[in-house]
Design an enzyme around this catalytic site. Structure first.
Site, mmCIF file in Angstrom:
data_model
loop_
_atom_site.group_PDB
_atom_site.id
_atom_site.type_symbol
_atom_site.label_atom_id
_atom_site.label_comp_id
_atom_site.label_asym_id
_atom_site.label_seq_id
_atom_site.Cartn_x
_atom_site.Cartn_y
_atom_site.Cartn_z
ATOM 1 N N HIS A 9 44.135 40.191 132.872
ATOM 2 C CA HIS A 9 43.190 39.978 133.968
ATOM 3 C C HIS A 9 43.523 38.730 134.783
ATOM 4 O O HIS A 9 43.257 38.692 135.990
ATOM 5 C CB HIS A 9 41.765 39.896 133.418
ATOM 6 C CG HIS A 9 40.723 39.739 134.478
ATOM 7 N ND1 HIS A 9 40.529 40.674 135.470
ATOM 8 C CD2 HIS A 9 39.832 38.740 134.716
ATOM 9 C CE1 HIS A 9 39.558 40.257 136.272
ATOM 10 N NE2 HIS A 9 39.123 39.096 135.838
ATOM 11 N N HIS A 136 21.581 49.623 145.030
ATOM 12 C CA HIS A 136 20.403 48.771 145.209
ATOM 13 C C HIS A 136 19.675 48.493 143.889
ATOM 14 O O HIS A 136 19.605 49.331 142.997
ATOM 15 C CB HIS A 136 19.429 49.429 146.190
ATOM 16 C CG HIS A 136 18.869 50.728 145.673
ATOM 17 N ND1 HIS A 136 17.731 50.798 144.906
ATOM 18 C CD2 HIS A 136 19.309 51.999 145.796
ATOM 19 C CE1 HIS A 136 17.483 52.055 144.582
ATOM 20 N NE2 HIS A 136 18.439 52.815 145.110
#
Length: 210
Positions: A9, A136
């Site tokens: 990563h 959302h």
């Protein structure tokens, strides 16, 4: 800036760092992996001990976490904070982030082509991998890891230190408990308890972690 880790990563974080951070002195830190070169890609010095870190922190205290696993992200963050470091976020320029009611805590990684809409909370140290969408009213806990290509639909809550596998879909208003693991490609249709591993479509429990 120091990026913790010098493989995996950490290499991906390098690909999304703004140019101004690359122009400034950039270091990687790895005291575990054997046989590393002195410099990553023959360019960026790899620090091997905390004395070297303390020396860098005398003129720049910023650090980012280039490790994927939630518990390890947390542990190294605390270690570097105790050394005087400042936990810093890295956010890809290609990420789309809503303008309203979005809370981004320190130390988050938001990778390439992530979509984050409005009314979203990302806790400290959260990792949102490439091409994931958060809709959302989603809340992602501290140091949680969301793998590439996930679809986190509206109203979902993901707990601290949870891991969501690549390509997983979590249906609306589902709650994923602290430390839970959702397998790659799973479709989660009901709440997942803390420290529980689920896989499949629809996701089913296969293990409870100690």
């Amino acid at each position: 800036m120091i990026i913790i880790g010098a493989s995996g990563h950490a290499k991906e974080l390098l690909s999304i760092l703004p140019e101004e951070q690359l122009i400034d002195q950039l270091y990687f830190f790895d005291e575990i992996t054997p046989n590393l070169p002195d410099k990553l890609y023959d360019v960026f010095p790899i620090l091997r001990n905390t004395d070297q870190v303390k020396e860098i922190f005398t003129h720049n205290t910023d650090f980012a976490v280039g490790i994927g696993r939630p518990q390890q992200r947390y542990q190294v963050s605390q270690k570097f904070k105790n050394l005087g470091g400042t936990l810093t976020s890295v956010i890809a320029a290609t990420a789309s982030i809503g303008q309203y009611d979005v809370t981004l805590e320190p130390g988050i990684n938001i990778m390439s082509h992530v979509i984050i809409t409005n009314s979203v909370i990302l806790g400290e140290g959260a990792l949102i991998n490439a091409r994931t969408s958060l809709h959302h009213d989603v809340s992602v806990g501290q140091y949680a890891e969301i793998s590439p290509g996930c679809n986190i639909t509206g109203g979902v809550t993901i707990g601290n230190f949870a891991t969501i596998g690549a390509g997983a879909t979590i249906l609306p208003k589902i709650k994923i408990g602290d430390g839970a693991i959702v397998g790659a490609g799973a479709v989660v249709t009901k709440d997942v308890a803390a420290n529980t591993v689920v896989i499949g479509t629809p996701a089913r429990v296969i293990k409870v972690l100690e």
